[in-house]
Design a protein around this motif. Structure first.
Motif, short mmCIF file in Angstrom:
data_model
loop_
_atom_site.label_atom_id
_atom_site.label_comp_id
_atom_site.label_asym_id
_atom_site.label_seq_id
_atom_site.Cartn_x
_atom_site.Cartn_y
_atom_site.Cartn_z
N SER A 297 0.85 -1.18 0.00
CA SER A 297 0.00 0.00 0.00
C SER A 297 0.89 1.23 0.00
O SER A 297 2.05 1.19 0.43
N HIS A 298 0.33 2.34 -0.48
CA HIS A 298 1.02 3.63 -0.42
C HIS A 298 0.67 4.39 0.86
O HIS A 298 1.17 5.50 1.06
N SER A 299 -0.16 3.80 1.70
CA SER A 299 -0.54 4.43 2.97
C SER A 299 0.18 3.74 4.11
O SER A 299 0.49 2.54 4.04
N PRO A 300 0.46 4.46 5.20
CA PRO A 300 1.18 3.86 6.34
C PRO A 300 0.38 2.73 6.98
O PRO A 300 -0.81 2.55 6.74
N PHE A 301 1.09 1.98 7.83
CA PHE A 301 0.45 0.87 8.53
C PHE A 301 -0.53 1.39 9.57
O PHE A 301 -0.35 2.48 10.14
N SER A 302 -1.53 0.58 9.85
CA SER A 302 -2.51 0.95 10.87
C SER A 302 -1.94 0.66 12.25
O SER A 302 -1.00 -0.13 12.41
N PRO A 303 -2.48 1.30 13.29
CA PRO A 303 -2.02 0.99 14.66
C PRO A 303 -2.20 -0.48 15.02
O PRO A 303 -1.44 -1.03 15.82
N CYS A 304 -3.20 -1.13 14.43
CA CYS A 304 -3.42 -2.56 14.72
C CYS A 304 -2.24 -3.39 14.24
O CYS A 304 -1.74 -4.25 14.97
N LEU A 305 -1.76 -3.15 13.01
CA LEU A 305 -0.64 -3.92 12.49
C LEU A 305 0.65 -3.59 13.25
O LEU A 305 1.47 -4.48 13.51
N GLU A 306 0.84 -2.33 13.59
CA GLU A 306 2.05 -1.96 14.32
C GLU A 306 2.09 -2.58 15.71
O GLU A 306 3.15 -2.97 16.20
N SER A 307 0.93 -2.69 16.35
CA SER A 307 0.90 -3.33 17.67
C SER A 307 1.15 -4.83 17.57
O SER A 307 1.68 -5.44 18.51
N ALA A 308 0.79 -5.43 16.43
CA ALA A 308 1.00 -6.88 16.27
C ALA A 308 2.47 -7.24 16.11
O ALA A 308 2.84 -8.39 16.35
N VAL A 309 3.32 -6.28 15.71
CA VAL A 309 4.75 -6.55 15.56
C VAL A 309 5.58 -5.81 16.60
O VAL A 309 6.80 -5.70 16.46
N SER A 310 4.95 -5.29 17.62
CA SER A 310 5.66 -4.56 18.67
C SER A 310 6.51 -5.52 19.50
O SER A 310 6.30 -6.75 19.47
N PRO A 311 7.49 -5.02 20.25
CA PRO A 311 8.29 -5.90 21.11
C PRO A 311 7.45 -6.68 22.11
O PRO A 311 7.77 -7.83 22.42
N GLN A 312 6.38 -6.07 22.63
CA GLN A 312 5.53 -6.79 23.56
C GLN A 312 4.86 -7.99 22.88
O GLN A 312 4.75 -9.07 23.46
N SER A 313 4.44 -7.79 21.62
CA SER A 313 3.80 -8.89 20.90
C SER A 313 4.81 -9.98 20.58
O SER A 313 4.49 -11.18 20.66
N ARG A 314 6.03 -9.60 20.22
CA ARG A 314 7.05 -10.62 19.94
C ARG A 314 7.37 -11.42 21.20
O ARG A 314 7.63 -12.63 21.13
N PHE A 315 7.35 -10.76 22.34
CA PHE A 315 7.60 -11.48 23.59
C PHE A 315 6.47 -12.46 23.88
O PHE A 315 6.72 -13.59 24.32
N ARG A 316 5.23 -12.05 23.64
CA ARG A 316 4.10 -12.96 23.85
C ARG A 316 4.18 -14.14 22.89
O ARG A 316 3.84 -15.27 23.26
N CYS A 317 4.64 -13.90 21.65
CA CYS A 317 4.77 -14.99 20.69
C CYS A 317 5.84 -15.99 21.15
O CYS A 317 5.70 -17.20 20.94
N SER A 318 6.92 -15.49 21.75
CA SER A 318 7.95 -16.40 22.25
C SER A 318 7.45 -17.28 23.37
O SER A 318 7.99 -18.36 23.62
N LEU A 319 6.38 -16.84 24.06
CA LEU A 319 5.77 -17.63 25.13
C LEU A 319 4.65 -18.53 24.62
O LEU A 319 4.00 -19.21 25.41
#
Length: 224
Positions: A108-130
């Motif tokens: 897309s030519h538009s920036p990412f939504s807050p939903c997508l950015e929260s899904a790849v945040s460090p907190q989300s990556r930590f939850r995925c590791s668990l």
């Protein structure tokens, strides 16, 4: 770059049940995308599909509808569809309902939504590791048609690289009133010492080894 070129491919396919082979020649014309390559790209892993199920246009349009819900944009386009087997995924067991998985890249030519950015945040990556689901502040609009593995979501920002100017070749003729400066002359070097060292040192070492070997064989024999 293959823009403006035509590629001729021969595609071989077989039926998984009857093993019947089909051959077809496919001609692909590469043209630049309207508006250029999308700078914002997201790659989703669809766990409940095979790659051939997402190649038809109707399936890709349905996937774009689900993507527009979480991206909160409508100017989306499918850039690439890749089987998870090509990324090191395992071949699914021959059990009904098991799929190989598909990576779908959307741009897309538009920036990412807050939903997508929260899904790849460090907190989300930590939850995925668990082994937990990542944080998501929006409704999963892919369900129930597509099962997205959110821990494998990848967001990329691709910016066009600046084109470097090429070399400008001159006419090869020296300009008028131009001064030609020949290369500096190097003083002659005396190569004789180096030649003697290279030649004599191995000869001296070989002579010493011969003398030592002769001494051991003639003067150090057992019983002498």
């Amino acid at each position: 770059h293959l823009q403006g070129c035509s590629l001729s491919l021969q595609v071989l396919a077989y039926n998984r049940r009857t093993y019947a082979m089909v051959s077809q020649r496919l001609v692909i014309t590469v043209i630049p995308a309207p508006g250029g390559e999308p700078p914002y790209q997201g790659e989703f892993l669809v766990g409940n599909r095979n790659v051939e199920e997402l190649l038809p246009e109707a399936a890709r349009e349905m996937f774009l509808q689900g993507s527009s819900g979480v991206w909160e944009r409508t100017d989306l386009q499918v850039i690439n569809v890749t089987s998870a087997l090509d990324r090191g995924g395992r071949v699914p067991l021959p059990i009904e309902g098991r799929k190989e998985g598909v990576y779908v890249k959307v741009g897309s030519h538009s920036p990412f939504s807050p939903c997508l950015e929260s899904a790849v945040s460090p907190q989300s990556r930590f939850r995925c590791s668990l082994g937990q689901q990542p944080l998501a502040s929006c409704y999963d609009t892919f369900a129930p048609h597509f099962s997205i593995r959110w821990c494998n979501l990848t967001l990329l920002q691709v910016w066009p690289s600046p084109t470097t100017p090429g070399l400008v070749w001159g006419s090869g003729v020296l300009e008028e009133d131009g001064d030609f400066q020949p290369p500096t002359e190097t003083p002659p070097q005396d190569l004789l010492p180096g030649f003697l060292v290279t030649l004599l040192v191995p000869l001296v070492v070989a002579a010493l080894l011969c003398l030592l070997l002769g001494h051991l064989m003639c003067c150090r024999r057992e019983g002498v």
